[in-house]
Design a protein around this motif. Structure first.
Motif, PDB file in Angstrom:
ATOM      1  N   ILE A  72      14.650  29.949  22.560  1.00 50.51           N
ATOM      2  CA  ILE A  72      14.361  29.440  21.548  1.00 50.51           C
ATOM      3  C   ILE A  72      14.781  28.112  21.432  1.00 50.51           C
ATOM      4  O   ILE A  72      14.455  27.269  20.517  1.00 50.51           O
ATOM      5  CB  ILE A  72      14.736  30.131  20.156  1.00 50.51           C
ATOM      6  CG1 ILE A  72      16.232  30.281  19.854  1.00 50.51           C
ATOM      7  CG2 ILE A  72      14.002  31.625  20.083  1.00 50.51           C
ATOM      8  CD1 ILE A  72      16.642  30.738  18.546  1.00 50.51           C
ATOM      9  N   ARG A  73      16.075  27.764  22.146  1.00 50.22           N
ATOM     10  CA  ARG A  73      16.525  26.483  22.271  1.00 50.22           C
ATOM     11  C   ARG A  73      17.292  26.195  20.601  1.00 50.22           C
ATOM     12  O   ARG A  73      16.817  25.656  19.981  1.00 50.22           O
ATOM     13  CB  ARG A  73      15.894  25.245  22.544  1.00 50.22           C
ATOM     14  CG  ARG A  73      14.739  25.548  23.918  1.00 50.22           C
ATOM     15  CD  ARG A  73      15.331  25.826  24.960  1.00 50.22           C
ATOM     16  NE  ARG A  73      16.571  24.830  25.525  1.00 50.22           N
ATOM     17  CZ  ARG A  73      17.660  24.942  25.773  1.00 50.22           C
ATOM     18  NH1 ARG A  73      18.109  26.195  25.796  1.00 50.22           N
ATOM     19  NH2 ARG A  73      18.363  24.004  25.960  1.00 50.22           N
ATOM     20  N   LEU A  74      18.513  26.648  20.925  1.00 49.21           N
ATOM     21  CA  LEU A  74      19.235  26.215  19.533  1.00 49.21           C
ATOM     22  C   LEU A  74      20.543  25.946  20.012  1.00 49.21           C
ATOM     23  O   LEU A  74      21.450  26.840  20.536  1.00 49.21           O
ATOM     24  CB  LEU A  74      19.336  27.186  18.473  1.00 49.21           C
ATOM     25  CG  LEU A  74      19.738  26.608  17.226  1.00 49.21           C
ATOM     26  CD1 LEU A  74      18.828  26.001  16.230  1.00 49.21           C
ATOM     27  CD2 LEU A  74      20.679  27.697  16.413  1.00 49.21           C
ATOM     28  N   ILE A 120      35.147  18.410  27.589  1.00 54.86           N
ATOM     29  CA  ILE A 120      36.076  19.573  27.945  1.00 54.86           C
ATOM     30  C   ILE A 120      35.294  20.781  27.692  1.00 54.86           C
ATOM     31  O   ILE A 120      34.878  21.151  26.804  1.00 54.86           O
ATOM     32  CB  ILE A 120      37.260  19.501  27.135  1.00 54.86           C
ATOM     33  CG1 ILE A 120      38.329  18.472  27.365  1.00 54.86           C
ATOM     34  CG2 ILE A 120      38.002  20.799  27.186  1.00 54.86           C
ATOM     35  CD1 ILE A 120      39.245  18.395  26.626  1.00 54.86           C
ATOM     36  N   CYS A 121      34.887  21.538  28.734  1.00 52.60           N
ATOM     37  CA  CYS A 121      34.195  22.882  28.904  1.00 52.60           C
ATOM     38  C   CYS A 121      34.984  24.058  28.946  1.00 52.60           C
ATOM     39  O   CYS A 121      35.635  24.061  30.148  1.00 52.60           O
ATOM     40  CB  CYS A 121      33.038  22.524  30.029  1.00 52.60           C
ATOM     41  SG  CYS A 121      31.972  24.096  30.010  1.00 52.60           S
ATOM     42  N   SER A 122      35.393  24.786  28.000  1.00 54.50           N
ATOM     43  CA  SER A 122      36.083  25.721  27.855  1.00 54.50           C
ATOM     44  C   SER A 122      35.719  26.975  27.081  1.00 54.50           C
ATOM     45  O   SER A 122      35.500  26.649  25.788  1.00 54.50           O
ATOM     46  CB  SER A 122      37.664  25.269  27.431  1.00 54.50           C
ATOM     47  OG  SER A 122      38.507  26.153  27.385  1.00 54.50           O
ATOM     48  N   GLU A 143      31.893  24.907  23.731  1.00 53.58           N
ATOM     49  CA  GLU A 143      32.225  26.309  23.739  1.00 53.58           C
ATOM     50  C   GLU A 143      31.188  27.224  24.034  1.00 53.58           C
ATOM     51  O   GLU A 143      30.835  28.311  23.073  1.00 53.58           O
ATOM     52  CB  GLU A 143      32.805  26.458  22.454  1.00 53.58           C
ATOM     53  CG  GLU A 143      33.991  25.889  22.255  1.00 53.58           C
ATOM     54  CD  GLU A 143      35.031  26.482  20.895  1.00 53.58           C
ATOM     55  OE1 GLU A 143      36.170  26.348  20.771  1.00 53.58           O
ATOM     56  OE2 GLU A 143      34.329  26.666  19.974  1.00 53.58           O
ATOM     57  N   ALA A 144      30.292  26.843  25.001  1.00 54.23           N
ATOM     58  CA  ALA A 144      29.005  27.813  25.371  1.00 54.23           C
ATOM     59  C   ALA A 144      29.380  29.240  25.521  1.00 54.23           C
ATOM     60  O   ALA A 144      28.483  30.001  25.230  1.00 54.23           O
ATOM     61  CB  ALA A 144      28.209  27.266  26.498  1.00 54.23           C
ATOM     62  N   TYR A 145      30.591  29.341  26.282  1.00 61.26           N
ATOM     63  CA  TYR A 145      31.031  30.874  26.393  1.00 61.26           C
ATOM     64  C   TYR A 145      32.086  31.364  25.462  1.00 61.26           C
ATOM     65  O   TYR A 145      32.799  32.444  25.939  1.00 61.26           O
ATOM     66  CB  TYR A 145      31.412  30.861  28.036  1.00 61.26           C
ATOM     67  CG  TYR A 145      30.425  30.513  28.824  1.00 61.26           C
ATOM     68  CD1 TYR A 145      29.475  31.418  29.124  1.00 61.26           C
ATOM     69  CD2 TYR A 145      30.109  28.903  29.383  1.00 61.26           C
ATOM     70  CE1 TYR A 145      28.106  30.948  30.048  1.00 61.26           C
ATOM     71  CE2 TYR A 145      29.210  28.753  30.020  1.00 61.26           C
ATOM     72  CZ  TYR A 145      28.194  29.784  30.423  1.00 61.26           C
ATOM     73  OH  TYR A 145      27.259  28.945  31.216  1.00 61.26           O
ATOM     74  N   SER A 185      22.093  23.011  23.170  1.00 63.18           N
ATOM     75  CA  SER A 185      23.193  22.123  23.184  1.00 63.18           C
ATOM     76  C   SER A 185      23.017  20.658  24.050  1.00 63.18           C
ATOM     77  O   SER A 185      23.533  19.738  23.687  1.00 63.18           O
ATOM     78  CB  SER A 185      24.374  22.674  23.442  1.00 63.18           C
ATOM     79  OG  SER A 185      24.345  23.748  24.247  1.00 63.18           O
ATOM     80  N   ASP A 186      22.092  20.821  24.897  1.00 60.13           N
ATOM     81  CA  ASP A 186      21.722  19.806  25.701  1.00 60.13           C
ATOM     82  C   ASP A 186      21.229  18.903  24.827  1.00 60.13           C
ATOM     83  O   ASP A 186      21.573  17.418  25.192  1.00 60.13           O
ATOM     84  CB  ASP A 186      20.589  19.922  26.713  1.00 60.13           C
ATOM     85  CG  ASP A 186      21.169  21.063  27.820  1.00 60.13           C
ATOM     86  OD1 ASP A 186      22.302  21.191  28.039  1.00 60.13           O
ATOM     87  OD2 ASP A 186      20.440  21.561  28.669  1.00 60.13           O
ATOM     88  N   GLU A 187      20.441  18.780  23.800  1.00 63.04           N
ATOM     89  CA  GLU A 187      20.004  17.846  22.916  1.00 63.04           C
ATOM     90  C   GLU A 187      21.158  17.262  22.134  1.00 63.04           C
ATOM     91  O   GLU A 187      21.284  15.924  22.034  1.00 63.04           O
ATOM     92  CB  GLU A 187      18.805  18.260  22.155  1.00 63.04           C
ATOM     93  CG  GLU A 187      18.596  17.104  21.093  1.00 63.04           C
ATOM     94  CD  GLU A 187      17.544  17.130  19.838  1.00 63.04           C
ATOM     95  OE1 GLU A 187      17.905  18.116  19.217  1.00 63.04           O
ATOM     96  OE2 GLU A 187      16.527  16.398  19.687  1.00 63.04           O
TER      97      GLU A 187
HETATM   98  C1  LIG Z   1      24.577  27.220  29.652  1.00 68.04           C
HETATM   99  C2  LIG Z   1      25.407  26.044  28.846  1.00 68.04           C
HETATM  100  C3  LIG Z   1      25.067  25.307  27.978  1.00 68.04           C
HETATM  101  C4  LIG Z   1      23.740  25.867  27.075  1.00 68.04           C
HETATM  102  O1  LIG Z   1      23.034  24.909  26.806  1.00 68.04           O
HETATM  103  P1  LIG Z   1      21.708  24.954  25.978  1.00 68.04           P
HETATM  104  O2  LIG Z   1      21.043  23.444  25.801  1.00 68.04           O
HETATM  105  O3  LIG Z   1      22.098  25.209  24.490  1.00 68.04           O
HETATM  106  O4  LIG Z   1      20.907  26.236  26.456  1.00 68.04           O
HETATM  107  C5  LIG Z   1      25.862  24.341  27.392  1.00 68.04           C
HETATM  108  N1  LIG Z   1      26.921  24.248  28.032  1.00 68.04           N
HETATM  109  C6  LIG Z   1      27.519  24.925  29.063  1.00 68.04           C
HETATM  110  C7  LIG Z   1      28.760  24.578  29.595  1.00 68.04           C
HETATM  111  C8  LIG Z   1      26.577  25.975  29.566  1.00 68.04           C
HETATM  112  O5  LIG Z   1      27.214  26.561  30.675  1.00 68.04           O
END
Ligand SMILES: *Cc1c(COP(=O)(O)O)cnc(C)c1O
Length: 348
Positions: A215-217, A148-150, A179-181, A79-81
């Motif tokens: 795997i970075r997805l 918004i991180c939720s 929505e990483a979590y 998701s970083d990309e």
């Molecule tokens: C771990 C995390 C990610 C994941 O990032 P990736 O690049 O997909 O590994 C994204 N957002 C939050 C808030 C995280 O804690």
């Protein structure tokens, strides 16, 4: 508010058309063809061909599982990309700004620095909820993205649905809900609200509940119009063949994923019960994720004591509103047992 995608897209991006690779121009219909279009080495070894730049197979499965359409999905190298692509599609360097809500995931700020886009920080309230009034005051005509991180990292809690809805309704830029979590949470994903909010972007990842950080997805979910804009700037082969294959196998194995998530949630409860008995723990914050944030007497002291016992946690004491906090990721039963023993020894 009125959301106008054309108005918030960078001028240079509007004029771009996606790089057209060989594998874009000819899409296999399954019949046997001779591929002499991409200057590949013809000797088969499993990865001698370029991967599908649109990851059609994987997207079809994800779309079905998430009850959305393939045109609503863009995949990235983590998701970083995906987050970086959003900056590059919508934020004009040295002119536009974004809003983040600390304490939160550190990558938004890092990406704002890399992209030379001002990061306006609006602290969460004391109970770690968005301060809607302050956010609305901070928005101006150059505000393009609101992150918004939720459930939120590092606090662990989910944000109030009402607060997020209010922001979606009153902000004419893009609201990015990370929505990483989400798979550890009892809250519903915002993907079901795509049709309601044209300015909604959701990001998800295979790095946490799906157990595939290596795997970075990353997954970006939004209206077909937003996805089409981001597709213009996506590197053609950003999701490699091995990642596409591993991800496809894993997302189909919903049984294993559910079992692992359930075990992690049960382990989280076990860890919380122990933390309640630890003399130097003053607060255990509510969590909707696979980690627990706790306030202790002296975070740096306790961090170092745990380190000496071979346990690495995250010291979050320098984060706003997080003084003297430690973040514990929930591990396997065995790993958590060793944490429990260490905490009991230090608690004496
Ligand atoms: C771990 C995390 C990610 C994941 O990032 P990736 O690049 O997909 O590994 C994204 N957002 C939050 C808030 C995280 O804690």
């Amino acid at each position: 508010m009125s959301f106008n995608l054309d108005k918030i897209t960078r001028e240079n991006v509007k004029g771009l058309s996606p790089y057209s690779s060989a594998r874009n121009e000819y899409v296999s219909d399954g019949s046997t063809m001779v591929f002499l279009d991409a200057n590949e080495n013809p000797f088969e070894n499993g990865v001698n061909r370029y991967p599908d730049p649109q990851q059609r197979g994987l997207k079809a499965i994800l779309a079905e599982q998430k009850d959305i359409k393939e045109e609503n999905i863009l995949l990235g190298n983590g998701s970083d990309e995906v987050l970086d692509l959003l900056f590059r599609a919508f934020c004009e360097p040295k002119q536009d700004n974004i809003i983040t809500l600390p304490p939160t995931y550190g990558m938004y700020k890092v990406l704002s620095g890399i992209n030379l886009v001002e990061n306006r920080e609006v602290l969460l309230t004391n109970d770690f909820q968005p301060n809607v009034e302050e956010i609305l005051k901070t928005i101006d005509s150059n505000t393009k993205l609101l992150f918004i991180c939720s459930p939120n990292n590092p606090t662990g809690n989910s944000f109030s649905t009402k607060a997020i809805e209010q922001l979606l309704k009153s902000f004419s830029g893009l609201v990015v809900i990370d929505e990483a979590y989400i798979d550890f949470s009892s809250e519903e994903s915002w993907t079901s609200k795509l049709g309601e909010y044209p300015n909604l972007i959701i990001t998800q990842t295979l790095s946490k509940a799906y157990g595939m950080a290596g795997i970075r997805l990353g997954i970006c979910i939004a209206s077909a119009e937003i996805i089409a804009v981001v597709n213009k700037i996506k590197p053609p082969y950003n999701v490699n063949q091995l990642t596409q294959e591993k991800a496809t196998t894993r997302v189909l194995d919903t049984k294993s994923i559910n079992n692992e998530v359930n075990e992690i949630l049960a382990e989280r409860t076990k860890l919380e019960e122990t933390l309640k008995t630890v003399s130097f723990v003053t607060t255990i914050y509510p969590t909707d994720a696979n980690f627990i944030l706790v306030k202790v007497d002296d975070a740096t002291l306790r961090y170092n004591q745990l380190l000496k016992k071979g346990i690495v946690v995250r010291n979050r004491t320098t984060q706003p509103l997080c003084e003297n906090t430690l973040r514990f990721t929930v591990g396997t039963s065995e790993e958590n047992n060793s944490v429990i023993i260490a905490l009991k020894e230090l608690s004496k």
